[in-house]
Enzyme design. Structure first.
Site, PDB file in Angstrom:
ATOM      1  CG  HIS A 123     -46.355  61.048 -11.041  1.00  0.00           C
ATOM      2  ND1 HIS A 123     -45.501  61.477 -10.193  1.00  0.00           N
ATOM      3  CD2 HIS A 123     -47.229  62.272 -11.245  1.00  0.00           C
ATOM      4  CE1 HIS A 123     -45.816  62.632  -9.460  1.00  0.00           C
ATOM      5  NE2 HIS A 123     -46.599  63.117 -10.214  1.00  0.00           N
ATOM      6  CG  HIS A 127     -53.954  69.485  -8.295  1.00  0.00           C
ATOM      7  ND1 HIS A 127     -52.894  70.106  -8.473  1.00  0.00           N
ATOM      8  CD2 HIS A 127     -53.296  68.059  -8.495  1.00  0.00           C
ATOM      9  CE1 HIS A 127     -51.612  69.454  -8.658  1.00  0.00           C
ATOM     10  NE2 HIS A 127     -52.242  68.386  -8.690  1.00  0.00           N
TER      11      HIS A 127
HETATM   12  C1  HEM Z   1     -50.999  65.232  -5.924  1.00  0.00           C
HETATM   13  C2  HEM Z   1     -48.029  68.636  -7.734  1.00  0.00           C
HETATM   14  C3  HEM Z   1     -50.247  68.102 -12.136  1.00  0.00           C
HETATM   15  C4  HEM Z   1     -53.148  64.652 -10.145  1.00  0.00           C
HETATM   16  C5  HEM Z   1     -49.988  66.075  -5.845  1.00  0.00           C
HETATM   17  C6  HEM Z   1     -49.057  66.565  -5.135  1.00  0.00           C
HETATM   18  C7  HEM Z   1     -48.134  67.380  -5.876  1.00  0.00           C
HETATM   19  C8  HEM Z   1     -48.547  67.611  -7.117  1.00  0.00           C
HETATM   20  C9  HEM Z   1     -46.979  68.381  -4.955  1.00  0.00           C
HETATM   21  C10 HEM Z   1     -49.007  65.806  -3.724  1.00  0.00           C
HETATM   22  C11 HEM Z   1     -48.120  64.648  -3.690  1.00  0.00           C
HETATM   23  C12 HEM Z   1     -48.221  64.199  -2.282  1.00  0.00           C
HETATM   24  O1  HEM Z   1     -47.582  64.667  -1.206  1.00  0.00           O
HETATM   25  O2  HEM Z   1     -49.038  62.997  -1.950  1.00  0.00           O
HETATM   26  C13 HEM Z   1     -48.530  68.858  -9.202  1.00  0.00           C
HETATM   27  C14 HEM Z   1     -47.887  69.580 -10.139  1.00  0.00           C
HETATM   28  C15 HEM Z   1     -48.485  69.656 -11.333  1.00  0.00           C
HETATM   29  C16 HEM Z   1     -49.481  68.701 -11.357  1.00  0.00           C
HETATM   30  C17 HEM Z   1     -46.691  70.523  -9.754  1.00  0.00           C
HETATM   31  C18 HEM Z   1     -48.197  70.344 -12.655  1.00  0.00           C
HETATM   32  C19 HEM Z   1     -47.975  71.525 -12.802  1.00  0.00           C
HETATM   33  C20 HEM Z   1     -51.274  66.973 -12.138  1.00  0.00           C
HETATM   34  C21 HEM Z   1     -51.719  66.516 -13.153  1.00  0.00           C
HETATM   35  C22 HEM Z   1     -52.719  65.473 -12.521  1.00  0.00           C
HETATM   36  C23 HEM Z   1     -52.363  65.612 -11.140  1.00  0.00           C
HETATM   37  C24 HEM Z   1     -51.887  66.824 -14.474  1.00  0.00           C
HETATM   38  C25 HEM Z   1     -53.584  64.567 -13.172  1.00  0.00           C
HETATM   39  C26 HEM Z   1     -54.440  64.811 -14.122  1.00  0.00           C
HETATM   40  C27 HEM Z   1     -52.801  64.867  -8.735  1.00  0.00           C
HETATM   41  C28 HEM Z   1     -53.703  63.950  -7.861  1.00  0.00           C
HETATM   42  C29 HEM Z   1     -53.066  64.057  -6.669  1.00  0.00           C
HETATM   43  C30 HEM Z   1     -51.650  64.811  -6.915  1.00  0.00           C
HETATM   44  C31 HEM Z   1     -54.901  63.104  -8.055  1.00  0.00           C
HETATM   45  C32 HEM Z   1     -53.373  63.538  -5.370  1.00  0.00           C
HETATM   46  C33 HEM Z   1     -52.598  62.357  -4.835  1.00  0.00           C
HETATM   47  C34 HEM Z   1     -53.315  61.731  -3.717  1.00  0.00           C
HETATM   48  O3  HEM Z   1     -54.378  62.362  -3.218  1.00  0.00           O
HETATM   49  O4  HEM Z   1     -52.564  61.009  -3.106  1.00  0.00           O
HETATM   50  N1  HEM Z   1     -49.728  66.899  -7.427  1.00  0.00           N
HETATM   51  N2  HEM Z   1     -49.434  68.019  -9.842  1.00  0.00           N
HETATM   52  N3  HEM Z   1     -51.589  66.507 -10.800  1.00  0.00           N
HETATM   53  N4  HEM Z   1     -51.831  65.409  -8.261  1.00  0.00           N
HETATM   54 FE1  HEM Z   1     -50.549  66.756  -9.088  1.00  0.00          FE
END
Ligand code: HEM
Length: 726
Positions: free
Chosen positions: A95, A264
């Site tokens: 982010h 993810h």
């Molecule tokens: C978590 C959406 C792309 C890495 C999340 C969460 C959402 C989300 C809704 C949950 C946040 C929460 O409730 O804690 C999206 C969407 C994406 C996207 C819509 C693009 C279309 C990415 C990208 C990365 C990424 C490009 C990294 C390369 C992560 C990680 C988590 C996460 C590692 C887990 C965080 C945790 O465990 O606290 N994402 N994401 N995401 N996202 Fe994404």
């Protein structure tokens, strides 16, 4: 488009202000710390602090070891899911970097903006305040040797590595700033995504609604709404939004799939509670929360098991703290059904999930819970183009690993500019096309420079041609992502050589002549030196003797080293310095000028003196005489300011020009005197610009004007000379 009764569309889509909605609009009660700015710089390290030097003294390995230890050092005030903060830190880094947009190069990770409003309070950045606070003891320990901006990205890298994921490299060198960026447009909506604001892409109207440089689909998002466009859980529409927004951050579709799937592969989403129990975001938070936002009144304090962030609940895979092949396996092998999380968010759950494919609960590994996919993840399964990429990655894990590692490196370094700016032992040796590589140049001898100067002087090239060409070459620079500039001489390559703003025919002629005269100098140097020759003549013809400095040593890039598509966003839609604006834009001409000056890193006097000087030098696009308030063309005089500020002229808008062109007539005689654009008249009409313009019109300041012009000009010519500092 606003109707008489105040209904209809909330915005007039034909105009917008340069900055849209700003921090003061969102948080009128916020402490106006910036009233102290006139009393001194806000940066407590002072002007002579050299972050690159401080970074070189960093104990890099010790810092990395501390970060590895932090990953599993769960704190009671924000317990680590699965006992590992890695996924949380990856999201923080993603982010931080993910606000970057190609349109103006702004956003991104390079100044640590996530610490400030509005980003610290964006709904999409929910709870990342805790991630930064977990890092504070380490930031405190290493102090000036690591900036927050670098720490965010390095921590993301260490997180990936510590969970067995692939990492391509790390370059340090992101110096912190100490206040919110004031020059960035985040949109004009007055509601956040979670308050029901409409999506910026309307299904029936296509992408044009996603205006200007914006790269997010709703206010307060990094890219797309995880629940689908405007909350509509349609994976195909989500794919459309993902493609549009990721393209605007310089990611192709393969990179988009690799990044999202790789990200993810780790962690979980948080939505196991009632979102209405969450307090204000940090910028509007309670004083006693000391910068924490979204404080929950849930019985457990809304931590651990009861955390609500996005409102979506669950892990994507069964192994959320290890790099694995499980993301594509679960995505592609299971059918999914739409369900709601405890917080009410729409998400997708595997049908008939086998127990071994379920995830441990984040707070108790003995409990098994179903995995999930967001609508955006489902796009990678349902959209045919994404699907083909997903299947290829599933069948070729090494290709997926490589694509993820490279895309992550690009994501997190895209806004740092040329590789010479990267610091530290983990900088990858490989050159990458998006770094806009420029071969190192050689410093020409004084004798060589003098010889080429003499030839240019005798070449018949005019002051106007030399000035226009040097300006066209150097003024593509943008400090937002350190791209563009005179180094590399990309002005002679596609796409720049064909941009209308550069007057391709004239440009080709000048470049051709310079090519024949340059001797051992690079073309990049010859172009800048041409500007020096033009300026020296204009200064001498005006009766002054002010030297024009020249620093050579630039290199020439080749067409193969130039990604034509990625240079397209650098094409100016308007350039007030050249009085160029082919069509009326949504943003006022004078605001576009200000924006360009901001990207060039210019101060108010620098912008002012440059415009005034460029006009009399004949730097206007084409034969446009607007703002050419002089009878001594080609001489570097302050005539622009003298004639603009005097009361001799009466100005009015040219009929039919839609307030884009103006004409002056002599107050006494009535005959036409000058023509102008908004980018000229603003130096008379705006009280702050007028105050500076007056200085340059004053008796006794004729030479000051010339000296200040030379200084500002030289600053633009050398804006991209990172090689000199290194
Ligand atoms: C978590 C959406 C792309 C890495 C999340 C969460 C959402 C989300 C809704 C949950 C946040 C929460 O409730 O804690 C999206 C969407 C994406 C996207 C819509 C693009 C279309 C990415 C990208 C990365 C990424 C490009 C990294 C390369 C992560 C990680 C988590 C996460 C590692 C887990 C965080 C945790 O465990 O606290 N994402 N994401 N995401 N996202 Fe994404």
């Amino acid at each position: 488009s606003i109707d008489k009764n105040g209904g209809g569309c909330p915005f007039d889509h034909s105009v917008r202000s340069l900055l849209g909605r700003t921090n003061r609009d969102w948080w009128p009660q916020a402490l106006a710390v910036d009233i102290l700015s006139p009393n001194g710089p806000v940066n407590p390290m002072g002007d002579d602090f050299d972050y690159a030097e401080a970074f070189k003294q960093l104990d890099y390995d010790a810092l990395k070891a501390d970060l590895v230890a932090l990953m599993t050092d769960s704190q009671p005030w924000w317990p680590a899911d699965y006992g590992h903060y890695g996924p949380f830190f990856i999201r923080m880094a993603w982010h931080a970097a993910g606000t970057y947009r190609t349109g103006d190069g702004r956003g991104g990770a390079n100044s640590g903006q996530q610490r400030f409003a509005p980003l610290d309070s964006w709904p999409d950045n929910g709870n990342l305040d805790k991630a930064r606070r977990l890092l504070w003891p380490i930031k405190q320990k290493y102090g000036k040797h690591i900036s927050w901006a670098d720490l965010f990205i390095l921590t993301g890298n260490v997180a990936i590595e510590s969970m067995g994921g692939p990492v391509f490299g790390f370059g340090g060198g992101r110096a912190d700033v100490y206040e919110p960026e004031k020059d960035i447009y985040w949109g004009e909506e007055d509601k956040w995504v979670n308050e029901g604001v409409e999506t910026r892409i309307r299904p029936d109207e296509g992408y044009h609604e996603l205006d200007g440089p914006l790269a997010a689909i709703q206010m307060g998002l990094i890219y797309v709404n995880p629940e689908g466009p405007g909350g509509n859980p349609d994976p195909l529409l989500s794919a459309r939004d993902m493609k549009a927004t990721f393209e605007r951050m310089a990611m192709n579709h393969e990179e988009t799939v690799a990044l999202t799937a790789g990200g993810h592969t780790f962690g979980k989403a948080h939505g196991n509670g009632d979102p209405s129990l969450l307090g204000a975001a940090p910028a509007g938070g309670d004083l006693t929360a000391l910068g924490f936002g979204w404080v929950s009144t849930h019985e457990s304090g809304g931590i651990g098991e009861h955390t609500v962030t996005s409102g979506i609940e669950g892990a994507w895979v069964n192994t959320p703290t290890e790099w694995s092949e499980n993301y594509f396996r679960l995505l592609l092998d299971y059918e999914y059904e739409l369900v709601r999380s405890p917080a009410g968010a729409q998400q997708w759950q595997p049908i008939n999930q086998r127990e071994e494919d379920m995830a441990p609960a984040a707070w108790d590994s003995s409990i098994k819970v179903p995995t999930m996919m967001t609508t955006a993840d489902m796009a990678l399964k349902v959209d045919p183009e994404f699907r083909a990429i997903s299947e290829r990655f599933r069948n070729d894990h090494e290709a997926f690993k490589d694509a993820f590692a490279r895309a992550w490196f690009k994501l997190t370094h895209r806004d740092m500019g040329p590789k010479v700016r990267y610091l530290g032992p983990d900088v990858p040796a490989e050159d990458l096309i998006w770094q806009d590589p420029v071969p190192a140049g050689t410093m020409p001898s004084d004798a060589d420079v003098d010889a080429v100067k003499a030839k240019i002087r005798d070449s018949g090239l005019t002051v106007s041609q030399l000035i226009k060409t040097a300006w066209a070459s150097a003024s593509t620079y943008r400090k937002s992502d350190h791209r563009g500039g005179a180094n590399g001489a990309r002005i002679r390559l596609a796409p720049q050589k064909d941009w209308e703003v550069n007057e391709p025919e004239m440009l080709a002629k000048v470049l051709d002549t310079l090519e024949g005269l340059r001797g051992t100098l690079s073309m990049a140097d010859a172009i800048v030196l041409g500007g020096v020759v033009g300026l020296e003549k204009a200064i001498a013809d005006a009766g002054f003797s002010v030297p024009v400095p020249f620093t050579g040593g630039r290199g020439d890039a080749t067409q193969e080293q130039t990604d034509v598509d990625s240079f397209a966003p650098l094409e100016p839609q308007a350039d007030g310095f050249r009085n160029y604006q082919p069509k009326k834009l949504r943003v006022l001409t004078e605001e576009m000028l200000l924006d360009r000056a901001s990207l060039l890193g210019l101060s108010v006097p620098e912008m002012t003196v440059l415009v005034g000087g460029l006009r009399v030098l004949g730097a206007n696009h084409g034969e446009r005489g607007h703002g050419h308030f002089t009878k001594r063309a080609g001489q570097l005089t302050n005539d622009f300011f003298v004639n603009l500020l005097g009361m001799t002229n009466v100005w009015k808008s040219v009929e039919g020009s839609d307030d884009q062109e103006y004409i002056a007539s002599d107050r006494a005689g009535g005959h036409e005197t000058w023509r102008a654009t908004r980018a000229d008249l603003v130096f008379g009409s705006n009280s702050e610009l007028r105050a500076v313009a007056e200085i340059y019109a004053e008796t006794g300041h004729e030479e000051k004007f010339v000296k200040d012009f030379v200084k500002a000009w030289t600053k633009v010519m050398n804006a991209d000379r990172f090689d000199l500092a290194a």
